[in-house]
Design a protein around this motif. Structure first.
Motif, short mmCIF file in Angstrom:
data_model
loop_
_atom_site.label_atom_id
_atom_site.label_comp_id
_atom_site.label_asym_id
_atom_site.label_seq_id
_atom_site.Cartn_x
_atom_site.Cartn_y
_atom_site.Cartn_z
N LYS A 496 80.35 4.10 19.30
CA LYS A 496 80.07 3.05 18.33
C LYS A 496 79.91 1.69 18.98
O LYS A 496 80.00 0.65 18.33
N LEU A 497 79.66 1.67 20.30
CA LEU A 497 79.56 0.41 21.03
C LEU A 497 78.26 0.31 21.80
O LEU A 497 77.70 1.32 22.24
N VAL A 498 77.80 -0.93 21.95
CA VAL A 498 76.69 -1.23 22.85
C VAL A 498 77.32 -1.70 24.16
O VAL A 498 78.04 -2.70 24.18
N VAL A 499 77.08 -0.95 25.23
CA VAL A 499 77.75 -1.22 26.50
C VAL A 499 76.93 -2.22 27.31
O VAL A 499 75.87 -1.89 27.84
N GLU A 500 77.40 -3.47 27.37
CA GLU A 500 76.67 -4.53 28.05
C GLU A 500 77.10 -4.65 29.50
O GLU A 500 78.22 -4.30 29.87
N LYS A 501 76.20 -5.17 30.32
CA LYS A 501 76.50 -5.34 31.75
C LYS A 501 77.61 -6.35 31.97
O LYS A 501 78.34 -6.29 32.94
N SER A 502 77.72 -7.30 31.04
CA SER A 502 78.74 -8.34 31.19
C SER A 502 80.13 -7.81 30.92
O SER A 502 81.12 -8.46 31.22
N GLY A 503 80.21 -6.61 30.34
CA GLY A 503 81.51 -6.04 30.00
C GLY A 503 81.96 -6.41 28.60
O GLY A 503 82.95 -5.90 28.10
N ASN A 504 81.22 -7.33 27.95
CA ASN A 504 81.56 -7.73 26.58
C ASN A 504 80.85 -6.80 25.59
O ASN A 504 79.81 -7.14 25.05
N ASN A 505 81.42 -5.63 25.40
CA ASN A 505 80.78 -4.65 24.52
C ASN A 505 80.77 -5.15 23.08
O ASN A 505 81.69 -5.81 22.63
N THR A 506 79.70 -4.81 22.37
CA THR A 506 79.55 -5.27 20.98
C THR A 506 79.36 -4.08 20.05
O THR A 506 79.09 -2.96 20.49
N LYS A 507 79.50 -4.35 18.76
CA LYS A 507 79.38 -3.29 17.77
C LYS A 507 77.97 -3.12 17.23
O LYS A 507 77.70 -2.20 16.48
N VAL A 508 77.07 -4.05 17.59
CA VAL A 508 75.67 -3.92 17.16
C VAL A 508 74.76 -4.23 18.34
O VAL A 508 75.14 -4.93 19.27
N LEU A 509 73.55 -3.69 18.25
CA LEU A 509 72.52 -3.97 19.25
C LEU A 509 71.52 -4.95 18.66
O LEU A 509 70.87 -4.64 17.66
N ASN A 510 71.41 -6.14 19.26
CA ASN A 510 70.37 -7.09 18.88
C ASN A 510 69.13 -6.71 19.68
O ASN A 510 68.96 -7.10 20.82
N ILE A 511 68.27 -5.91 19.06
CA ILE A 511 67.16 -5.32 19.78
C ILE A 511 66.11 -6.36 20.20
O ILE A 511 65.37 -6.17 21.16
N LYS A 512 66.09 -7.48 19.49
CA LYS A 512 65.18 -8.56 19.88
C LYS A 512 65.69 -9.27 21.12
O LYS A 512 64.96 -9.43 22.11
N LYS A 513 66.95 -9.69 21.09
CA LYS A 513 67.51 -10.48 22.19
C LYS A 513 67.64 -9.68 23.47
O LYS A 513 67.32 -10.17 24.56
N TYR A 514 68.11 -8.43 23.36
CA TYR A 514 68.45 -7.66 24.55
C TYR A 514 67.36 -6.69 25.00
O TYR A 514 67.60 -5.90 25.91
N ALA A 515 66.19 -6.73 24.37
CA ALA A 515 65.11 -5.85 24.81
C ALA A 515 63.74 -6.51 24.65
O ALA A 515 63.08 -6.82 25.65
N LEU A 516 63.32 -6.75 23.43
CA LEU A 516 61.95 -7.23 23.20
C LEU A 516 61.70 -8.60 23.83
O LEU A 516 60.67 -8.80 24.48
N ASN A 517 62.61 -9.55 23.62
CA ASN A 517 62.41 -10.88 24.21
C ASN A 517 62.33 -10.83 25.72
O ASN A 517 61.59 -11.59 26.34
N LEU A 518 63.09 -9.91 26.33
CA LEU A 518 63.10 -9.81 27.79
C LEU A 518 61.74 -9.33 28.31
O LEU A 518 61.25 -9.83 29.33
N ILE A 519 61.13 -8.39 27.59
CA ILE A 519 59.81 -7.89 28.00
C ILE A 519 58.76 -8.98 27.81
O ILE A 519 57.89 -9.20 28.66
#
Length: 621
Positions: A496-519
């Motif tokens: 139930k977690l999004v495993v971030e590289k920073s170690g600050n795992n979150t309960k939701v995935l911001n698909i814009k911030k963490y994927a689309l914007n990066l591309i």
């Protein structure tokens, strides 16, 4: 009816919805009942509740406008448009009638309503089409169903469908010689006119009739005296949907297919089978004829239905973005036209440009407004006041149509983003020379702009200026990369977690911030590095490959990741809409299927790898 005219009438009405649903024999029967009338400019047809025979009118040539009894404009119509549906309905539904006026010399075909009533009784599909047209002219897209034929035609590229030929002539050729070239050598209805290898205009056989024969013009005059400029053309990689929309918007029947200044062929209206029209085209046509901002706002549900149909129909993410962008373009242009009608003609030359996802042709159901105005350097402060009023009207109108105003106020109605071309150039120089955080925020929005209305040379010149500045200061790209990689994609999605590289795992995935914007950021950096004139994500990566800055395999990986993640977001938005909720970019891990989970992890890895490659390539060393 003169029997010799029937074949010509059958050919004409047989291409018009809903008559294209009828067999050849039925069409001949209809044509034999048609009467023909000619209206001079200013002549009227008065519609009222009386016992005389009513007609359905088809405009063969010319144009008409309808006005209500209080003088309010009801609609404007051109060739192939139909009117007179109202009187097929029970008379109790008629309000006070209306008046149709010829705004130029107009030829009309008249079909008696008594004949139409017989047709509706015999042909159910035709009956439904006529009924819907009587209500709204175009059926609501809320229950839109996409057939494989519709997808197959309108979502194809122009190069897959176009087969005609256009004559290519010199600007100094005589009218007569061009006509001979079109008739004898190329056997085409259209000629592309060039000057020093550059396309400068077009001429069609219809233009020849209207501008030369009708006015008794000297046929020895050079062709440039009667040509249409600027030339309206289409690219081979554009969608048939875009070509059909462009034909309707411009009132033309053929489009030269060009790449750069090379003429590849001709796309004509005969390539576009009328019965395969899609709801997106219907909506664009509705937008074109809507007369008020409130009227445009009423079409919002149809836009949503089209989005749902595209996603539900498994149409590719790339095409969904293009279709939704075309619809937003139509809203935006119509509101600008309304504003110019309300506030008067612009006091000077200007260019309305869009930015962000709109500029990239990647519109979705959460897209907001990003826009600006580039004024001619002759503009005064008084002129600026005019454009601010115009922009406020347009921005508020778009907001009412479901395109929210930008929370950062990056809109043309903000006086800061309504400037002369010279001031815009100063902005870009300041941003490139001082790539601190605040400056990068501004420039990141306007690093991609697309001309939507007005003098497109302004935005082209501004873009060229930007590329020159970047070429002189490579440190700018390094700053962009440093800013872009501050955010990194998550390692994956676990339980139930999004495993971030920073170690600050979150309960939701911001698909814009963490994927689309990066591309998008990476595409912007690679595109700017090679001076790409296109703003779309795919085009930027492709151009970087052509310039040997990006490896072909890396391009295939990142673009596949981009479209997959985009499709996941579309599906997430569709799910929210179906549940009556407001779409967002936040996905709960529990809502992500095992298939999506697996491929999102691959996408995150591809994004991370390209981020690392960009850091090395644009390190500034």
């Amino acid at each position: 009816m003169d029997e010799s005219l029937i074949p010509n009438i059958v050919d004409f009405i047989g291409q018009i919805d809903p008559f294209d649903q009828l067999s050849g024999d039925v069409l001949k029967d209809v044509a034999s009942c048609i009467s023909i009338t000619y209206l001079g400019r200013g002549e009227q047809i008065q519609f009222s509740d009386d016992s005389s025979e009513k007609y359905l009118y088809i405009i063969r040539t010319g144009s008409m406008e309808q006005r209500k009894p209080d003088g309010v404009l009801r609609s404007k119509m051109g060739p192939e448009d139909l009117f007179g549906f109202t009187f097929l309905e029970p008379l109790k539904n008629i309000l006070d009638g209306y008046t149709a006026t010829a705004i130029e010399n107009t030829l009309l075909y008249l079909i008696p309503h008594s004949k139409l009533l017989k047709l509706t009784a015999q042909h159910q599909q035709f009956s439904e089409s006529i009924s819907s047209a009587a209500q709204l002219r175009l059926r609501s897209a809320l229950n839109v169903v996409w057939s494989n034929k519709e997808k197959g035609l309108f979502l194809k590229k122009v190069s897959e469908v176009a087969s005609g030929h256009a004559a290519v002539v010199d600007i100094d050729m005589s009218i007569q010689d061009v006509a001979k070239e079109m008739r004898d050598t190329c056997r085409t209805s259209t000629a592309v006119i060039k000057k020093d290898a550059n396309i400068v205009g077009l001429i069609t056989d219809r233009d020849m009739t209207k501008r030369v024969i009708a006015d008794g013009l000297d046929i020895s005059l050079p062709i440039h005296t009667v040509m249409t400029t600027p030339a309206i053309t289409i690219g081979p990689d554009d969608l048939i949907l875009k070509a059909a929309s462009l034909m309707m918007q411009s009132g033309i029947r053929s489009l030269p297919v060009v790449r750069g200044n090379e003429v590849l062929g001709l796309l004509t209206s005969s390539h576009l089978v009328q019965k395969h029209r899609m709801q997106a085209i219907f909506l664009i046509e509705k937008i074109k004829y809507t007369e008020t901002a409130a009227g445009l706002a009423e079409l919002t549900s149809e836009r949503q239905a089209i989005f749902e149909a595209l996603v539900d129909g498994k149409v590719s993410a790339e095409i969904i973005g293009q279709v939704m962008s075309m619809i937003m373009d139509a809203y935006n242009r119509r509101l600008i036209q309304m504003a110019e009608e309300q506030f008067g003609a612009p006091p000077c030359d200007y260019n309305w440009v869009v930015a962000g996802s709109h500029a990239r042709n990647e519109i979705h159901m959460l897209s907001d407004q990003d826009s600006a105005i580039i004024m001619d350097d002759s503009a005064t402060e008084e002129d600026k006041v005019y454009f601010i009023k115009l922009s406020e009207f347009v921005n508020q109108g778009l907001d009412g149509c479901g395109y929210p105003t930008c929370t950062g106020h990056y809109m043309a109605s903000n006086p800061k983003w309504c400037q002369t071309l010279s001031v815009w150039k100063q902005f870009y120089r300041k941003w490139v020379n001082n790539p601190q955080y605040g400056m990068l925020m501004n420039v990141s929005v306007f690093l991609e702009v697309r001309s939507l209305h007005g003098n497109a040379s302004f935005s082209a010149e501004l873009q060229q200026h930007l590329h020159q500045l970047i070429a002189q200061d490579h440190q700018f790209l390094h700053s962009l990369v440093t800013d872009a990689v501050r955010v990194q994609p998550p390692l994956g999605i676990f339980n139930k977690l999004v495993v971030e590289k920073s170690g600050n795992n979150t309960k939701v995935l911001n698909i814009k911030k963490y994927a689309l914007n990066l591309i998008v950021d990476l595409a912007r950096i690679y595109g700017l590095a090679v001076g790409c004139a296109e703003s779309g994500t795919r085009h930027r990566f492709e151009y970087a490959v052509s310039q040997k800055l990006l490896h072909e395999d890396d391009f295939k990986d990142i673009i596949e990741a981009f479209y997959f993640v985009t499709q996941v977001r579309y599906n997430h938005q569709l799910s929210a809409l179906r549940q009556g909720q407001k779409p967002n970019n936040h996905m709960e891990p529990s809502s992500i299927s095992s298939f999506e989970r697996k491929h999102l992890k691959d996408a995150f890895r591809i994004i991370s790898n390209l981020q690392d490659a960009a850091k090395l390539r644009f390190s500034g060393n």
